[in-house]
Design an enzyme around this catalytic site. Structure first.
Site, PDB file in Angstrom:
ATOM      1  N   GLY A  39       0.820  -1.209   0.000  1.00 36.94           N
ATOM      2  CA  GLY A  39       0.000   0.000   0.000  1.00 36.94           C
ATOM      3  C   GLY A  39       0.849   1.253   0.000  1.00 36.94           C
ATOM      4  CG  ASP A  40       3.201   2.373   3.419  1.00 39.87           C
ATOM      5  OD1 ASP A  40       2.562   3.398   3.686  1.00 39.87           O
ATOM      6  OD2 ASP A  40       3.379   1.451   4.221  1.00 39.87           O
TER       7      ASP A  40
END
Length: 396
Positions: free
Chosen positions: A167-168
């Site tokens: 996600g990051d």
């Protein structure tokens, strides 16, 4: 050789992964990235994934191609230093909660008065607007809200994770793409703008037809483990030594080639497997047949038969496998630099490859404040006496 972003100066005020991954990508392609860190603690990534002597194995990767300066952004003198750097820069990357820069007198309106051409890249969990904007947001939560976690894992177990901070990294990737697009637009408008990259939206953007599947088709996608429903054969199959071999032969013509490689050409015309829909309905049956065949062959022999037959296949690699692979070596997908403490240090090379202006990895992550004298002295013209005063006050 000049990179495509040569001459672009980026200030990176983010920490951990999402913002710094954006800075890493921009630095990979030639941007001068000046990382601004807290004078006392630095970026927490300096303490992540350490070896047995406490030395980070992650920091040299995510901070590659960057310079490090220390600056206390909560101090008025530190904020003044940032304003001076902004006046001489093209991009500022940050991943604080919305409103943090504004509290420090460093909001976009203020920064644009200093430098109208500045691109401000803001990476957060939920974006700069909306009812959730001020919530604390980490990558794992963004993966959940974006829909990825629900569909990841085995159907009889709680949602799983990918094993990396996807996600990051996705939010950082979209942030870097946004930065480049904003720089391109600036050539026409002459002005910078805000790039708003939310982790949950970056994840949601990768979720294929998840939304119309539900709203239009009435189908809720569920966790299915190693397979996709209706797609067969496309799974992990064992070799004689127990290696995990991916075989993807769900297309009709490829399935015919797999049947030939297996010595079972009759399977291609078997009504249970004759077309895509039939194979999807009888996926478990077909997987058992393929696994029974693959388990009787040594890994190298199995892969040779598949590759010679034009069937996409490959082993699920570990890091050791990646580093030993001849194709990885031939493509220079891994480069080795020398770390001052750890010695020879392998890192992933720059992606994608550009034919005329390729990116490169020129240096590993710097020591905390390693470039204070050069940046504050050369770029801002601050003398040794003033730097000493700022150091004594904990500003740098």
């Amino acid at each position: 050789m000049r990179g495509p972003l040569d001459g672009v100066r980026v200030l990176e005020a983010g920490t951990l992964i999402a913002g710094p991954f954006c800075g890493q990508l921009l630095g990979d392609f030639g941007a001068e990235v000046i990382k601004i860190e807290d004078p006392v603690r630095g970026d927490p990534m300096r303490q992540w994934r350490t070896d047995d002597r406490g030395r980070s194995l992650w920091w040299p990767v995510i901070a590659r191609n960057k310079r490090s300066v220390t600056c206390n952004l909560r101090d008025a003198d530190g904020q003044a230093l940032v304003r001076e750097l902004v006046a001489r820069s093209d991009v500022l990357v940050e991943n604080f909660r919305p409103g943090t820069l504004e509290r420090w007198g460093l909001g976009f309106d203020e920064l644009q008065r200093i430098n109208p051409r500045l691109v401000l890249v803001r990476v957060t969990g939920y974006g700069q607007s909306g009812p959730y904007a001020h919530r604390a947001g980490f990558g794992s939560v963004g993966e959940a809200m974006g829909g990825l976690r629900y569909v990841t894992g085995e159907p009889d177990r709680p949602p799983s994770r990918a094993g990396i901070s996807i996600g990051d990294s996705l939010a950082g990737t979209f942030a870097a793409l946004g930065a480049v697009m904003a720089l391109f637009a600036r050539q026409t408008t002459g002005r910078g703008q805000v790039v708003d990259s939310a982790i949950y939206e970056a994840v949601l953007a990768m979720m294929e037809c998840l939304l119309p599947e539900w709203e239009v088709g009435g189908i809720r996608r569920e966790r299915t483990g190693a397979v996709l429903p209706g797609i067969a054969p496309s799974n992990v199959y064992p070799s004689a030594e127990g290696a995990d071999v991916l075989i993807a032969a769900n297309r009709d013509t490829v399935f015919e080639r797999l049947c030939e490689a297996m010595g079972r050409p009759e399977l291609a015309t078997d009504p249970r497997f004759a077309d895509h829909g039939a194979r999807g309905e009888h996926a478990a049956e077909l997987d058992a047949i393929v696994a029974g065949w693959s388990a009787g062959l040594p890994t190298d022999d199995l892969l040779r038969r598949l590759h010679d037959g034009g069937v996409p296949a490959g082993v699920a690699y570990t890091a050791e496998d990646v580093l030993a692979d001849e194709h990885v070596a031939a493509r220079d997908a891994v480069v080795r630099l020398v770390h001052r403490q750890l010695g020879e240090f392998p890192v992933q090379n720059v992606v994608p490859k550009l034919s005329d202006t390729p990116g490169r990895v020129s240096r590993l992550g710097p020591e905390l404040g390693e470039d204070n004298d050069e940046v504050f002295g050369r770029l801002l013209g601050i003398g040794a006496e003033e730097l000493g005063r700022l150091r004594s006050r904990g500003v740098v």
